[in-house]
Design a protein around this motif. Structure first.
Motif, short mmCIF file in Angstrom:
data_model
loop_
_atom_site.label_atom_id
_atom_site.label_comp_id
_atom_site.label_asym_id
_atom_site.label_seq_id
_atom_site.Cartn_x
_atom_site.Cartn_y
_atom_site.Cartn_z
N ARG A 2 0.86 -1.24 0.04
CA ARG A 2 0.01 -0.01 0.00
C ARG A 2 0.89 1.32 0.27
N LYS A 3 0.36 2.06 -0.74
CA LYS A 3 1.09 3.31 -0.76
C LYS A 3 0.77 4.06 0.56
N VAL A 4 1.87 4.86 1.00
CA VAL A 4 1.57 5.63 2.23
C VAL A 4 1.85 7.09 1.92
N ARG A 5 0.76 8.00 2.13
CA ARG A 5 0.93 9.36 1.87
C ARG A 5 0.12 10.15 3.09
N LEU A 49 12.19 -6.37 -0.49
CA LEU A 49 11.56 -5.66 0.61
C LEU A 49 10.10 -5.51 0.75
N THR A 50 9.42 -5.37 -0.40
CA THR A 50 7.90 -5.11 -0.42
C THR A 50 7.07 -6.09 -1.11
N SER A 51 7.62 -7.13 -1.84
CA SER A 51 6.76 -7.77 -2.69
C SER A 51 6.16 -8.94 -1.65
N PRO A 52 4.66 -9.10 -1.67
CA PRO A 52 4.21 -10.35 -0.79
C PRO A 52 4.53 -11.49 -1.25
N SER A 53 5.39 -11.86 -2.33
CA SER A 53 5.71 -13.12 -2.83
C SER A 53 6.93 -13.62 -1.93
N PHE A 54 7.64 -12.78 -1.02
CA PHE A 54 8.49 -13.09 0.03
C PHE A 54 7.96 -13.14 1.27
N LYS A 55 8.36 -14.10 1.94
CA LYS A 55 7.90 -14.38 3.48
C LYS A 55 8.53 -13.29 4.49
N ASP A 56 7.37 -12.92 5.30
CA ASP A 56 7.88 -12.09 6.37
C ASP A 56 9.17 -12.16 6.71
N GLU A 57 9.47 -13.59 7.09
CA GLU A 57 10.90 -13.95 7.67
C GLU A 57 11.86 -13.37 6.75
N LYS A 77 15.51 -1.01 13.31
CA LYS A 77 15.15 -2.27 12.66
C LYS A 77 13.84 -2.78 12.98
N LYS A 78 13.46 -2.67 14.34
CA LYS A 78 11.90 -2.87 14.59
C LYS A 78 11.04 -2.16 13.71
N PHE A 79 11.35 -1.09 13.64
CA PHE A 79 10.45 -0.17 12.95
C PHE A 79 10.05 -0.34 11.47
N LEU A 80 11.25 -0.63 10.96
CA LEU A 80 11.46 -1.05 9.41
C LEU A 80 10.66 -2.60 9.31
N ASN A 81 10.80 -3.37 10.46
CA ASN A 81 10.20 -4.74 10.05
C ASN A 81 8.69 -4.50 10.43
N PHE A 82 8.14 -3.53 11.21
CA PHE A 82 6.77 -3.27 11.38
C PHE A 82 6.30 -2.69 10.08
N LEU A 83 7.01 -1.78 9.48
CA LEU A 83 6.42 -1.25 8.11
C LEU A 83 6.44 -2.25 6.83
N SER A 84 7.38 -3.31 7.24
CA SER A 84 7.28 -4.35 6.02
C SER A 84 6.18 -5.39 6.27
N ILE A 85 5.88 -5.56 7.56
CA ILE A 85 4.70 -6.68 7.73
C ILE A 85 3.56 -6.00 7.73
N ILE A 90 6.95 0.29 1.06
CA ILE A 90 7.05 0.97 -0.37
C ILE A 90 7.01 2.59 -0.05
N GLY A 91 6.42 2.94 1.14
CA GLY A 91 6.35 4.40 1.42
C GLY A 91 7.31 5.06 2.17
N LEU A 92 8.42 4.29 2.48
CA LEU A 92 9.46 4.67 3.53
C LEU A 92 10.01 6.09 3.00
N GLY A 93 10.17 6.73 1.72
CA GLY A 93 10.40 7.90 1.40
C GLY A 93 9.55 8.93 2.24
N GLU A 94 8.35 8.79 1.61
CA GLU A 94 7.22 9.79 2.29
C GLU A 94 7.47 9.78 3.91
N ILE A 95 7.62 8.60 4.46
CA ILE A 95 7.58 8.53 5.89
C ILE A 95 8.90 9.46 6.43
N VAL A 96 10.03 8.95 5.57
CA VAL A 96 11.43 9.56 6.07
C VAL A 96 11.36 11.16 5.55
#
Length: 181
Positions: A2-5, A49-57, A77-85, A90-96
């Motif tokens: 999902r896009k984050v804006r 990092l963003t595709s659902p075809s890769f497992k969370d792990e 690291k925990k924050f990035l993992n949270f965003l990934s899950i 994918i919206g990391l640029g906007e969040i930063v």
């Protein structure tokens, strides 16, 4: 993914700022901007990092490795993992961008860019800083650029406000007035 804006990105940025030491933010933001740049330039990296075809792990493993190599704190690291899950990495640029803006707001600072035709002497730079501090009521961090096409004078951008005191800008205004009659 999902896009984050807007408000959503700002919410995540606030969450991030509640996790880290405020004085570490500029360094962390710089490193996160590197991650954003990699995501923009390297499709395979972005997909990992963003595709659902890769497992969370798998994504957690990549994020852990990345954070270790960049020297990012555990909270990041925990924050990035949270965003990934959550599916919003994918919206990391906007969040930063929001993290940086909220940090500057919290520190009562603004960033600006001063463009001049030639390198400015230190006393002029100091006068610009003092003037902008008086105008904005905040501490000012300026980046200086040189653009010979300005002919003379300066162009200052602080936030969304532009002060064009360059000869090129003044000539443009004069041209517009002459055209209008």
């Amino acid at each position: 993914m999902r896009k984050v804006r807007g408000a959503k990105a700002k919410k995540y940025a606030k969450q991030f700022l509640s996790l880290v030491n405020i004085d570490q933010v500029p360094e962390i933001v710089s490193k996160l901007e590197t991650v954003v740049m990699l995501m923009q330039k390297e499709k395979q990296f972005r997909n990992m990092l963003t595709s659902p075809s890769f497992k969370d792990e798998e994504r957690v493993g990549v994020i852990g490795y990345l954070c270790e190599k960049l020297g990012l704190p555990e909270e990041t690291k925990k924050f990035l993992n949270f965003l990934s899950i959550e599916g919003v990495l994918i919206g990391l640029g906007e969040i930063v961008r929001y993290i940086n803006a909220l940090y500057l707001e919290a520190k009562k600072k603004v960033k600006g860019i001063v463009t001049s035709a030639v390198e400015l002497p230190e006393n002029i730079k100091q006068k610009i800083v003092e003037s902008l501090k008086a105008i904005t009521g905040r501490d000012v961090e300026l980046q200086y650029e040189i653009d010979p096409s300005l002919i003379g004078g300066v162009r200052v951008k602080v936030g969304s406000t532009m002060y064009d005191l360059s000869i090129k800008g003044q000539l443009g205004l004069l041209r517009d007035k002459l055209i209008k009659g």
